[in-house]
Design an enzyme around this catalytic site. Structure first.
Site, PDB file in Angstrom:
ATOM      1  N   ASN A 105       0.833  -1.213   0.000  1.00  0.00           N
ATOM      2  CA  ASN A 105       0.000   0.000   0.000  1.00  0.00           C
ATOM      3  C   ASN A 105       0.861   1.254   0.000  1.00  0.00           C
ATOM      4  O   ASN A 105       0.536   2.238  -0.664  1.00  0.00           O
ATOM      5  CB  ASN A 105      -0.955  -0.006   1.196  1.00  0.00           C
ATOM      6  CG  ASN A 105      -2.202  -0.816   0.909  1.00  0.00           C
ATOM      7  OD1 ASN A 105      -3.043  -0.399   0.117  1.00  0.00           O
ATOM      8  ND2 ASN A 105      -2.312  -1.990   1.516  1.00  0.00           N
TER       9      ASN A 105
ATOM     10  N   ARG B   8       2.508   0.543  26.439  1.00  0.00           N
ATOM     11  CA  ARG B   8       2.085   0.984  25.099  1.00  0.00           C
ATOM     12  C   ARG B   8       2.114   2.510  25.008  1.00  0.00           C
ATOM     13  O   ARG B   8       2.533   3.081  24.008  1.00  0.00           O
ATOM     14  CB  ARG B   8       0.671   0.460  24.824  1.00  0.00           C
ATOM     15  CG  ARG B   8       0.102   0.872  23.482  1.00  0.00           C
ATOM     16  CD  ARG B   8      -1.302   0.332  23.276  1.00  0.00           C
ATOM     17  NE  ARG B   8      -1.334  -1.119  23.295  1.00  0.00           N
ATOM     18  CZ  ARG B   8      -0.981  -1.907  22.271  1.00  0.00           C
ATOM     19  NH1 ARG B   8      -0.568  -1.368  21.148  1.00  0.00           N
ATOM     20  NH2 ARG B   8      -1.034  -3.212  22.363  1.00  0.00           N
TER      21      ARG B   8
ATOM     22  N   ILE C 194      -1.963  -1.677  17.540  1.00  0.00           N
ATOM     23  CA  ILE C 194      -3.092  -0.869  18.002  1.00  0.00           C
ATOM     24  C   ILE C 194      -2.514   0.382  18.643  1.00  0.00           C
ATOM     25  O   ILE C 194      -1.595   0.302  19.466  1.00  0.00           O
ATOM     26  CB  ILE C 194      -3.944  -1.667  19.001  1.00  0.00           C
ATOM     27  CG1 ILE C 194      -4.622  -2.819  18.257  1.00  0.00           C
ATOM     28  CG2 ILE C 194      -4.975  -0.768  19.673  1.00  0.00           C
ATOM     29  CD1 ILE C 194      -5.435  -3.738  19.136  1.00  0.00           C
ATOM     30  N   LEU C 195      -3.017   1.529  18.247  1.00  0.00           N
ATOM     31  CA  LEU C 195      -2.472   2.798  18.742  1.00  0.00           C
ATOM     32  C   LEU C 195      -3.291   3.279  19.940  1.00  0.00           C
ATOM     33  O   LEU C 195      -4.525   3.164  19.947  1.00  0.00           O
ATOM     34  CB  LEU C 195      -2.496   3.838  17.621  1.00  0.00           C
ATOM     35  CG  LEU C 195      -1.522   3.498  16.474  1.00  0.00           C
ATOM     36  CD1 LEU C 195      -1.878   4.257  15.200  1.00  0.00           C
ATOM     37  CD2 LEU C 195      -0.082   3.781  16.883  1.00  0.00           C
TER      38      LEU C 195
ATOM     39  N   HIS D 210      -8.239  -0.515   5.771  1.00  0.00           N
ATOM     40  CA  HIS D 210      -8.592  -1.786   6.422  1.00  0.00           C
ATOM     41  C   HIS D 210      -9.189  -2.724   5.376  1.00  0.00           C
ATOM     42  O   HIS D 210     -10.044  -2.310   4.576  1.00  0.00           O
ATOM     43  CB  HIS D 210      -9.612  -1.529   7.543  1.00  0.00           C
ATOM     44  CG  HIS D 210      -9.995  -2.786   8.259  1.00  0.00           C
ATOM     45  ND1 HIS D 210      -9.163  -3.388   9.184  1.00  0.00           N
ATOM     46  CD2 HIS D 210     -11.082  -3.576   8.163  1.00  0.00           C
ATOM     47  CE1 HIS D 210      -9.735  -4.492   9.629  1.00  0.00           C
ATOM     48  NE2 HIS D 210     -10.914  -4.625   9.032  1.00  0.00           N
TER      49      HIS D 210
ATOM     50  N   THR E 236      -9.893   6.685  14.881  1.00  0.00           N
ATOM     51  CA  THR E 236     -10.322   7.118  16.219  1.00  0.00           C
ATOM     52  C   THR E 236      -9.900   6.015  17.188  1.00  0.00           C
ATOM     53  O   THR E 236      -9.421   4.959  16.754  1.00  0.00           O
ATOM     54  CB  THR E 236     -11.852   7.297  16.293  1.00  0.00           C
ATOM     55  OG1 THR E 236     -12.456   6.020  16.086  1.00  0.00           O
ATOM     56  CG2 THR E 236     -12.352   8.310  15.285  1.00  0.00           C
TER      57      THR E 236
ATOM     58  N   ASP F   2     -10.675   0.235  14.149  1.00  0.00           N
ATOM     59  CA  ASP F   2     -11.274   0.181  12.815  1.00  0.00           C
ATOM     60  C   ASP F   2     -12.673   0.814  12.795  1.00  0.00           C
ATOM     61  O   ASP F   2     -13.538   0.405  12.006  1.00  0.00           O
ATOM     62  CB  ASP F   2     -11.333  -1.272  12.299  1.00  0.00           C
ATOM     63  CG  ASP F   2      -9.937  -1.891  12.209  1.00  0.00           C
ATOM     64  OD1 ASP F   2      -8.996  -1.184  11.824  1.00  0.00           O
ATOM     65  OD2 ASP F   2      -9.796  -3.086  12.531  1.00  0.00           O
TER      66      ASP F   2
HETATM   67  C1  GRF Z   1      -3.257  -4.729   3.870  1.00  0.00           C
HETATM   68  O1  GRF Z   1      -4.238  -5.672   3.521  1.00  0.00           O
HETATM   69  C2  GRF Z   1      -3.816  -3.703   4.804  1.00  0.00           C
HETATM   70  O2  GRF Z   1      -5.129  -3.355   4.509  1.00  0.00           O
HETATM   71  C3  GRF Z   1      -3.764  -4.442   6.114  1.00  0.00           C
HETATM   72  O3  GRF Z   1      -2.537  -5.129   6.090  1.00  0.00           O
HETATM   73  C4  GRF Z   1      -2.172  -5.370   4.740  1.00  0.00           C
HETATM   74  C5  GRF Z   1      -0.840  -4.731   4.521  1.00  0.00           C
HETATM   75  O4  GRF Z   1      -0.324  -4.992   3.253  1.00  0.00           O
HETATM   76  N1  GRF Z   1      -3.920  -3.549   7.226  1.00  0.00           N
HETATM   77  P1  GRF Z   1       0.886  -4.132   2.699  1.00  0.00           P
HETATM   78  O5  GRF Z   1       1.961  -4.140   3.777  1.00  0.00           O
HETATM   79  O6  GRF Z   1       0.393  -2.760   2.398  1.00  0.00           O
HETATM   80  O7  GRF Z   1       1.335  -4.871   1.474  1.00  0.00           O
END
Ligand code: GRF
Length: 234
Positions: free
Chosen positions: A29, A80, A107-108, A124, A156, A160
């Site tokens: 991503n 944390r 988790i933040l 997500h 938030t 999720d």
């Molecule tokens: C993605 O499916 C994202 O939505 C989820 O973890 C995965 C991460 O994939 N939170 P990448 O590291 O972006 O390839």
């Protein structure tokens, strides 16, 4: 309840928009976001890629692109909150307009999320509010849903659960495994996150103090990617 104090979503408004991307793993991503900036000529620059894992494969790619990378591992932090405070300090040092979670698998804490409210965005791999948390593709198959997909949302303290910016939908096919479904969703993720980044950097995303999202110019905030389309892209 989280309240958001600015509209457009980020009140920093530097040009180009300063982005910090946070990863824990592969970083596909992140790659999609970085490529979108170049390919679509977005008014944005990635000022840092931050990972909680020194071995995250995505870091290698980021470095190969000449991007600034930072690693902050949680070992050595007792709570944390302590770790998240150090993380927040690191991220703020880059003065970001937006902090984009791209497979950041921690988790933040509430304090962190509040500090970046309106600037913190996540992708997500499900059609929220269905299937928050992990193993979303297994859950989708187990539930027999016929549509699955991904969601980009403001973060938030509710896991999720933040205001939804946009969603992309893919079909679940009869012979899908969680892997094949994950691959189809991932293609949708890359496109959706890039689209949302385009809106954010153009200042078109507005977030009301109550947490309601609007996007200027009648932007379609949900679309369906047919299976054939998704399978044709790796
Ligand atoms: C993605 O499916 C994202 O939505 C989820 O973890 C995965 C991460 O994939 N939170 P990448 O590291 O972006 O390839």
């Amino acid at each position: 309840m989280t309240t958001f104090d600015s509209t457009p979503a980020s009140n920093h408004r530097s040009h180009p928009r300063r982005l910090v991307i946070m990863i824990s793993g592969r970083g596909s991503n992140m790659q999609a976001l970085v490529s979108a900036i170049a390919d679509r000529g977005l008014d944005a620059q990635v000022v840092a890629v931050v990972s909680d894992k020194s071995q995250a494969p995505g870091l290698l790619w980021a470095r190969s692109q000449g991007l600034e990378t930072r690693v902050l591992e949680s070992a050595g932090y007792v709570t944390r909150e302590e770790y998240d405070q150090a993380l927040a300090t690191l991220i703020e040092s880059f003065d970001p307009d937006y902090v984009l979670l791209a497979g950041f698998m921690r988790i933040l804490s509430d304090g962190f999320v509040q500090q970046f409210a309106g600037r913190l965005v996540n992708i997500h791999p499900s059609l929220l509010p269905a299937f928050p948390g992990l193993r979303t593709h297994e859950q989708a198959i187990a539930c027999g849903v016929q549509w699955h997909g991904c969601t980009v949302h403001f973060v938030t303290p509710v896991l999720d659960g933040g205001p939804i910016i946009a969603q992309a939908v893919v079909p679940v096919l009869a012979d899908d495994t969680s892997n094949s479904l994950a691959q189809r969703v991932l293609v949708a993720e890359h496109r959706l996150y890039a689209d949302v980044l385009g809106w954010l950097t153009a200042g078109r995303v507005h977030l009301s103090p109550e947490g309601r999202v609007t996007v200027e110019a009648d932007t379609l905030r949900a679309y369906v990617l047919p299976a054939g389309h998704a399978q044709s892209i790796q």
